[in-house]
Design an enzyme around this catalytic site. Structure first.
Site, PDB file in Angstrom:
ATOM      1  N   TYR A 175       1.806  32.063 -18.567  1.00  0.00           N
ATOM      2  CA  TYR A 175       1.289  32.385 -17.236  1.00  0.00           C
ATOM      3  C   TYR A 175       0.722  31.146 -16.563  1.00  0.00           C
ATOM      4  O   TYR A 175       0.523  30.112 -17.210  1.00  0.00           O
ATOM      5  CB  TYR A 175       0.241  33.497 -17.317  1.00  0.00           C
ATOM      6  N   LYS A 193       0.408  27.658 -22.390  1.00  0.00           N
ATOM      7  CA  LYS A 193      -0.440  28.636 -21.688  1.00  0.00           C
ATOM      8  C   LYS A 193       0.124  30.040 -21.881  1.00  0.00           C
ATOM      9  O   LYS A 193       0.765  30.602 -20.986  1.00  0.00           O
ATOM     10  CB  LYS A 193      -0.553  28.261 -20.205  1.00  0.00           C
ATOM     11  N   ARG A 205       3.386  22.302 -15.556  1.00  0.00           N
ATOM     12  CA  ARG A 205       2.890  22.848 -16.824  1.00  0.00           C
ATOM     13  C   ARG A 205       3.661  24.112 -17.211  1.00  0.00           C
ATOM     14  O   ARG A 205       3.936  24.340 -18.398  1.00  0.00           O
ATOM     15  CB  ARG A 205       1.395  23.152 -16.741  1.00  0.00           C
ATOM     16  N   GLU A 242     -12.679  23.761 -26.142  1.00  0.00           N
ATOM     17  CA  GLU A 242     -12.731  24.049 -24.705  1.00  0.00           C
ATOM     18  C   GLU A 242     -13.486  25.345 -24.489  1.00  0.00           C
ATOM     19  O   GLU A 242     -13.930  25.981 -25.445  1.00  0.00           O
ATOM     20  CB  GLU A 242     -11.313  24.119 -24.118  1.00  0.00           C
ATOM     21  N   LEU A 283      -5.787  23.330 -23.806  1.00  0.00           N
ATOM     22  CA  LEU A 283      -4.843  23.426 -22.698  1.00  0.00           C
ATOM     23  C   LEU A 283      -4.979  22.182 -21.821  1.00  0.00           C
ATOM     24  O   LEU A 283      -6.088  21.700 -21.572  1.00  0.00           O
ATOM     25  CB  LEU A 283      -5.143  24.682 -21.862  1.00  0.00           C
TER      26      LEU A 283
HETATM   27  N1  PDD Z   1      -7.585  29.454 -17.357  1.00  0.00           N
HETATM   28  N2  PDD Z   1      -8.415  26.000 -21.027  1.00  0.00           N
HETATM   29  C1  PDD Z   1      -8.094  27.301 -21.110  1.00  0.00           C
HETATM   30  C2  PDD Z   1      -8.151  27.954 -22.443  1.00  0.00           C
HETATM   31  C3  PDD Z   1      -7.743  28.031 -19.950  1.00  0.00           C
HETATM   32  O1  PDD Z   1      -7.442  29.331 -20.045  1.00  0.00           O
HETATM   33  C4  PDD Z   1      -7.753  27.377 -18.690  1.00  0.00           C
HETATM   34  C5  PDD Z   1      -7.365  28.080 -17.420  1.00  0.00           C
HETATM   35  C6  PDD Z   1      -8.096  26.010 -18.648  1.00  0.00           C
HETATM   36  C7  PDD Z   1      -8.123  25.232 -17.367  1.00  0.00           C
HETATM   37  O2  PDD Z   1      -6.829  24.995 -16.875  1.00  0.00           O
HETATM   38  P1  PDD Z   1      -6.564  24.838 -15.305  1.00  0.00           P
HETATM   39  O3  PDD Z   1      -7.450  23.773 -14.830  1.00  0.00           O
HETATM   40  O4  PDD Z   1      -5.135  24.463 -15.232  1.00  0.00           O
HETATM   41  O5  PDD Z   1      -6.875  26.176 -14.665  1.00  0.00           O
HETATM   42  C8  PDD Z   1      -8.402  25.356 -19.836  1.00  0.00           C
HETATM   43  C9  PDD Z   1      -7.110  30.201 -16.201  1.00  0.00           C
HETATM   44  C10 PDD Z   1      -7.774  29.806 -14.926  1.00  0.00           C
HETATM   45  C11 PDD Z   1      -7.206  31.686 -16.485  1.00  0.00           C
HETATM   46  O6  PDD Z   1      -6.844  32.055 -17.593  1.00  0.00           O
HETATM   47  O7  PDD Z   1      -7.581  32.461 -15.613  1.00  0.00           O
END
Ligand code: PDD
Length: 287
Positions: free
Chosen positions: A33, A151, A52, A183, A207
Protein backbone atom coordinates in the site's frame (compact mmCIF):
# COMPACT_ATOMS: atom_id res chain seq x y z
CA UNK A 1 -21.80 11.34 2.91
CA UNK A 2 -20.71 8.36 0.84
CA UNK A 3 -17.31 8.56 -0.81
CA UNK A 4 -16.52 7.56 -4.35
CA UNK A 5 -13.85 4.86 -4.29
CA UNK A 6 -11.90 3.04 -7.00
CA UNK A 7 -11.84 -0.74 -7.43
CA UNK A 8 -10.17 -2.45 -10.38
CA UNK A 9 -10.97 0.10 -13.08
CA UNK A 10 -14.29 1.34 -11.71
CA UNK A 11 -15.29 4.41 -9.69
CA UNK A 12 -18.23 3.61 -7.45
CA UNK A 13 -19.91 4.56 -4.16
CA UNK A 14 -18.08 3.02 -1.19
CA UNK A 15 -21.11 0.94 -0.18
CA UNK A 16 -21.11 -0.77 -3.60
CA UNK A 17 -17.38 -1.61 -3.58
CA UNK A 18 -16.72 -5.34 -3.32
CA UNK A 19 -13.62 -7.54 -3.01
CA UNK A 20 -13.64 -11.34 -3.21
CA UNK A 21 -13.35 -13.31 0.04
CA UNK A 22 -10.53 -15.19 -1.76
CA UNK A 23 -8.49 -12.03 -2.24
CA UNK A 24 -4.95 -12.72 -0.99
CA UNK A 25 -4.84 -9.31 0.65
CA UNK A 26 -7.71 -10.45 2.88
CA UNK A 27 -6.54 -14.05 3.45
CA UNK A 28 -2.76 -13.61 3.62
CA UNK A 29 -1.91 -9.91 3.90
CA UNK A 30 -0.38 -10.48 0.46
CA UNK A 31 -0.51 -6.86 -0.61
CA UNK A 32 1.24 -3.53 -0.54
CA UNK A 33 0.00 0.00 0.00
CA UNK A 34 0.85 3.68 -0.15
CA UNK A 35 -0.60 6.70 1.63
CA UNK A 36 -0.18 10.01 -0.19
CA UNK A 37 -1.11 13.26 1.53
CA UNK A 38 -3.28 15.92 -0.01
CA UNK A 39 -2.80 19.57 0.91
CA UNK A 40 -4.78 22.30 -0.80
CA UNK A 41 -6.28 19.67 -3.12
CA UNK A 42 -2.84 18.64 -4.40
CA UNK A 43 -0.76 15.49 -3.93
CA UNK A 44 2.39 15.63 -1.81
CA UNK A 45 5.50 13.87 -3.15
CA UNK A 46 3.51 11.66 -5.52
CA UNK A 47 6.61 10.63 -7.49
CA UNK A 48 8.28 9.37 -4.30
CA UNK A 49 5.30 7.21 -3.42
CA UNK A 50 5.16 5.76 -6.96
CA UNK A 51 8.83 4.87 -6.80
CA UNK A 52 8.50 3.08 -3.47
CA UNK A 53 5.33 1.31 -4.66
CA UNK A 54 7.21 -0.04 -7.68
CA UNK A 55 9.97 -1.29 -5.37
CA UNK A 56 7.51 -2.97 -2.97
CA UNK A 57 5.79 -4.70 -5.90
CA UNK A 58 9.06 -5.84 -7.40
CA UNK A 59 10.37 -7.22 -4.09
CA UNK A 60 7.22 -9.36 -3.86
CA UNK A 61 7.29 -10.36 -7.54
CA UNK A 62 3.96 -8.67 -8.16
CA UNK A 63 3.03 -6.91 -11.38
CA UNK A 64 1.97 -3.27 -11.38
CA UNK A 65 -1.70 -3.07 -12.38
CA UNK A 66 -1.37 0.48 -13.72
CA UNK A 67 1.28 2.94 -14.88
CA UNK A 68 2.33 5.89 -12.70
CA UNK A 69 0.41 8.23 -15.03
CA UNK A 70 -2.72 6.12 -14.68
CA UNK A 71 -2.33 6.06 -10.90
CA UNK A 72 -1.90 9.84 -10.88
CA UNK A 73 -5.11 10.25 -12.89
CA UNK A 74 -7.01 8.00 -10.45
CA UNK A 75 -5.62 9.89 -7.42
CA UNK A 76 -6.63 13.22 -8.95
CA UNK A 77 -10.09 12.03 -9.93
CA UNK A 78 -10.81 10.72 -6.41
CA UNK A 79 -9.53 13.93 -4.80
CA UNK A 80 -11.75 15.95 -7.15
CA UNK A 81 -14.98 13.93 -6.95
CA UNK A 82 -14.72 13.64 -3.17
CA UNK A 83 -13.87 17.32 -2.76
CA UNK A 84 -10.77 16.59 -0.67
CA UNK A 85 -8.84 19.73 0.24
CA UNK A 86 -6.66 18.23 2.98
CA UNK A 87 -6.35 14.52 3.68
CA UNK A 88 -4.92 11.36 2.21
CA UNK A 89 -5.31 8.98 -0.69
CA UNK A 90 -4.91 5.33 0.28
CA UNK A 91 -3.82 2.88 -2.43
CA UNK A 92 -3.62 -0.89 -2.04
CA UNK A 93 -2.52 -3.56 -4.48
CA UNK A 94 -2.90 -7.24 -3.66
CA UNK A 95 -1.93 -10.39 -5.51
CA UNK A 96 -5.56 -10.79 -6.46
CA UNK A 97 -8.26 -13.38 -5.90
CA UNK A 98 -7.44 -16.84 -7.30
CA UNK A 99 -10.85 -18.23 -6.33
CA UNK A 100 -9.55 -20.54 -3.60
CA UNK A 101 -7.12 -20.48 -0.66
CA UNK A 102 -3.60 -21.67 -1.47
CA UNK A 103 -0.18 -20.66 -0.10
CA UNK A 104 1.33 -20.91 -3.57
CA UNK A 105 1.22 -17.66 -5.55
CA UNK A 106 -1.43 -17.77 -8.29
CA UNK A 107 -0.46 -17.46 -11.95
CA UNK A 108 -0.60 -13.72 -12.72
CA UNK A 109 -1.83 -14.55 -16.22
CA UNK A 110 -5.11 -15.84 -14.79
CA UNK A 111 -5.21 -13.91 -11.48
CA UNK A 112 -4.78 -10.17 -11.99
CA UNK A 113 -3.81 -7.99 -9.03
CA UNK A 114 -6.50 -6.14 -7.11
CA UNK A 115 -6.20 -2.34 -7.13
CA UNK A 116 -8.17 -0.29 -4.62
CA UNK A 117 -7.98 3.43 -3.82
CA UNK A 118 -9.99 5.64 -1.50
CA UNK A 119 -9.68 9.10 0.00
CA UNK A 120 -9.68 10.17 3.66
CA UNK A 121 -10.66 13.77 4.16
CA UNK A 122 -8.84 15.48 7.07
CA UNK A 123 -9.57 19.21 7.01
CA UNK A 124 -6.69 21.10 8.64
CA UNK A 125 -4.32 18.12 8.35
CA UNK A 126 -1.24 20.36 8.44
CA UNK A 127 -2.52 22.20 11.52
CA UNK A 128 -2.74 19.19 13.84
CA UNK A 129 -2.81 20.51 17.44
CA UNK A 130 -0.09 18.01 18.47
CA UNK A 131 2.36 19.85 16.22
CA UNK A 132 2.28 22.62 18.83
CA UNK A 133 2.19 20.49 21.97
CA UNK A 134 4.14 17.38 20.92
CA UNK A 135 3.35 13.70 21.33
CA UNK A 136 4.13 11.14 24.01
CA UNK A 137 5.54 7.75 23.08
CA UNK A 138 6.31 4.48 24.81
CA UNK A 139 8.88 1.90 23.74
CA UNK A 140 7.88 -1.64 22.83
CA UNK A 141 9.82 -4.60 21.42
CA UNK A 142 9.88 -4.80 17.62
CA UNK A 143 8.57 -8.27 16.82
CA UNK A 144 7.66 -7.65 13.18
CA UNK A 145 8.98 -9.68 10.25
CA UNK A 146 12.38 -8.88 8.74
CA UNK A 147 11.32 -7.13 5.51
CA UNK A 148 10.03 -3.85 6.89
CA UNK A 149 11.41 -2.08 3.83
CA UNK A 150 8.46 -3.49 1.87
CA UNK A 151 5.28 -1.54 2.58
CA UNK A 152 2.97 -4.50 3.09
CA UNK A 153 -0.50 -4.47 4.60
CA UNK A 154 0.64 -6.68 7.52
CA UNK A 155 -0.19 -4.05 10.10
CA UNK A 156 -1.44 -6.11 13.04
CA UNK A 157 1.58 -5.53 15.29
CA UNK A 158 1.82 -1.78 14.54
CA UNK A 159 -1.89 -1.62 15.30
CA UNK A 160 -1.34 -3.48 18.60
CA UNK A 161 1.53 -1.09 19.36
CA UNK A 162 -0.78 1.90 18.97
CA UNK A 163 -3.22 0.25 21.36
CA UNK A 164 -0.43 -0.39 23.91
CA UNK A 165 0.46 3.31 23.65
CA UNK A 166 -3.13 4.35 24.10
CA UNK A 167 -3.48 2.11 27.16
CA UNK A 168 -0.42 3.84 28.64
CA UNK A 169 -2.01 7.26 28.01
CA UNK A 170 0.39 7.96 25.11
CA UNK A 171 0.10 8.66 21.42
CA UNK A 172 2.40 6.16 19.79
CA UNK A 173 5.04 3.48 20.33
CA UNK A 174 8.68 3.39 19.21
CA UNK A 175 9.83 -0.13 18.47
CA UNK A 176 13.13 -1.46 19.77
CA UNK A 177 15.20 -4.35 18.43
CA UNK A 178 18.59 -5.48 19.77
CA UNK A 179 18.64 -2.42 22.00
CA UNK A 180 18.09 0.13 19.22
CA UNK A 181 15.01 1.99 18.01
CA UNK A 182 13.87 0.75 14.60
CA UNK A 183 10.91 3.07 13.90
CA UNK A 184 7.51 4.15 15.16
CA UNK A 185 4.41 2.05 14.54
CA UNK A 186 3.70 4.07 11.38
CA UNK A 187 6.55 6.55 11.09
CA UNK A 188 10.31 7.08 11.05
CA UNK A 189 11.98 8.33 14.22
CA UNK A 190 14.63 10.98 14.98
CA UNK A 191 16.44 12.56 17.88
CA UNK A 192 18.16 15.94 17.97
CA UNK A 193 21.30 16.94 19.88
CA UNK A 194 22.15 20.60 19.37
CA UNK A 195 21.97 21.10 15.60
CA UNK A 196 22.55 17.41 14.82
CA UNK A 197 19.71 15.16 13.72
CA UNK A 198 20.14 11.42 14.27
CA UNK A 199 17.97 8.84 12.52
CA UNK A 200 18.41 5.15 11.83
CA UNK A 201 20.12 4.30 8.53
CA UNK A 202 18.14 2.58 5.77
CA UNK A 203 18.06 -1.22 5.67
CA UNK A 204 15.42 -3.95 5.63
CA UNK A 205 14.83 -3.12 9.33
CA UNK A 206 12.76 -0.01 8.56
CA UNK A 207 10.52 1.46 5.91
CA UNK A 208 12.23 3.90 3.58
CA UNK A 209 9.93 6.78 4.45
CA UNK A 210 9.13 9.18 1.63
CA UNK A 211 8.82 11.96 4.21
CA UNK A 212 12.15 10.86 5.72
CA UNK A 213 13.92 11.23 2.36
CA UNK A 214 12.50 14.74 1.82
CA UNK A 215 13.19 15.86 5.40
CA UNK A 216 16.82 14.67 5.29
CA UNK A 217 17.37 16.41 1.95
CA UNK A 218 15.83 19.65 3.24
CA UNK A 219 17.76 19.44 6.51
CA UNK A 220 21.04 19.14 4.59
CA UNK A 221 20.04 22.08 2.38
CA UNK A 222 19.35 24.10 5.54
CA UNK A 223 22.87 23.20 6.75
CA UNK A 224 21.69 21.05 9.62
CA UNK A 225 23.87 18.08 10.46
CA UNK A 226 22.39 14.66 9.80
CA UNK A 227 23.76 11.41 11.15
CA UNK A 228 22.22 8.15 9.95
CA UNK A 229 22.81 5.53 12.64
CA UNK A 230 20.82 3.57 15.21
CA UNK A 231 20.09 5.11 18.63
CA UNK A 232 18.83 3.70 21.91
CA UNK A 233 15.83 4.73 24.01
CA UNK A 234 18.26 5.94 26.69
CA UNK A 235 19.96 8.21 24.17
CA UNK A 236 16.58 9.44 22.98
CA UNK A 237 15.49 10.25 26.54
CA UNK A 238 18.61 12.36 26.99
CA UNK A 239 18.20 14.17 23.63
CA UNK A 240 17.28 17.84 23.27
CA UNK A 241 14.42 17.02 20.92
CA UNK A 242 12.78 14.09 19.20
CA UNK A 243 10.29 13.80 16.36
CA UNK A 244 8.85 11.40 13.83
CA UNK A 245 7.90 11.70 10.19
CA UNK A 246 5.21 10.16 8.01
CA UNK A 247 3.09 11.15 5.04
CA UNK A 248 0.09 11.90 7.24
CA UNK A 249 1.85 13.48 10.27
CA UNK A 250 4.62 15.28 8.32
CA UNK A 251 7.19 16.27 11.01
CA UNK A 252 5.69 15.60 14.45
CA UNK A 253 7.43 16.57 17.71
CA UNK A 254 7.81 14.02 20.51
CA UNK A 255 8.06 15.49 24.01
CA UNK A 256 7.98 12.40 26.21
CA UNK A 257 9.49 8.92 25.94
CA UNK A 258 8.56 6.20 28.46
CA UNK A 259 7.43 8.88 30.92
CA UNK A 260 10.62 10.98 30.67
CA UNK A 261 10.14 14.53 29.40
CA UNK A 262 12.59 15.70 26.71
CA UNK A 263 14.20 19.06 27.34
CA UNK A 264 11.57 21.34 28.84
CA UNK A 265 8.76 19.07 27.69
CA UNK A 266 7.73 21.23 24.74
CA UNK A 267 8.52 20.86 21.01
CA UNK A 268 12.02 22.07 20.18
CA UNK A 269 13.21 24.65 17.62
CA UNK A 270 14.92 22.22 15.22
CA UNK A 271 11.75 20.13 14.91
CA UNK A 272 9.56 23.20 14.46
CA UNK A 273 11.88 24.60 11.80
CA UNK A 274 12.03 21.31 9.91
CA UNK A 275 8.26 21.01 9.97
CA UNK A 276 7.90 24.53 8.54
CA UNK A 277 10.52 23.95 5.85
CA UNK A 278 9.01 20.58 4.92
CA UNK A 279 5.43 21.83 4.66
CA UNK A 280 6.55 24.89 2.73
CA UNK A 281 8.55 22.93 0.18
CA UNK A 282 5.95 20.21 -0.20
CA UNK A 283 3.13 22.67 -0.80
CA UNK A 284 5.28 24.29 -3.49
CA UNK A 285 6.03 21.03 -5.28
CA UNK A 286 2.56 19.42 -4.81
CA UNK A 287 0.86 18.31 -8.02
N1 PDD B 1 2.88 4.88 7.44
N2 PDD B 1 7.55 3.48 8.96
C1 PDD B 1 6.39 2.80 8.96
C2 PDD B 1 6.35 1.49 9.66
C3 PDD B 1 5.24 3.33 8.33
O1 PDD B 1 4.09 2.65 8.35
C4 PDD B 1 5.32 4.61 7.71
C5 PDD B 1 4.15 5.22 6.99
C6 PDD B 1 6.56 5.29 7.73
C7 PDD B 1 6.74 6.63 7.10
O2 PDD B 1 6.73 6.55 5.69
P1 PDD B 1 6.22 7.78 4.80
O3 PDD B 1 7.02 8.95 5.20
O4 PDD B 1 6.51 7.34 3.42
O5 PDD B 1 4.75 7.96 5.09
C8 PDD B 1 7.65 4.68 8.35
C9 PDD B 1 1.71 5.34 6.70
C10 PDD B 1 1.56 6.83 6.71
C11 PDD B 1 0.48 4.62 7.19
O6 PDD B 1 0.59 3.41 7.37
O7 PDD B 1 -0.58 5.22 7.33
Amino acid sequence: MSRTVYVNGTYLPEEDAKISIFDRGFLMADGVYEVTSVLGGKLIDFAGHCKRLARSLSELDMAAPATDDELLAIHRELVAVNGVTDGMVYLQITRGAPGDRDFVFPDPATTPPTLVLFTQSRPGLAGHPAAATGMKVISIPDIRWGRRDIKTVQLLYPSMGKMMARKAGCDDAWMVEDGFVTEGTSNNTYIVRGNRIVTRHLSSDILQGITRAAVLRLAAEARMEVEERPFTIEEAKAADEAFFTSASAFVMPVVEIDGAALGDGTPGPVTARLRDIYLDEMRKSAI
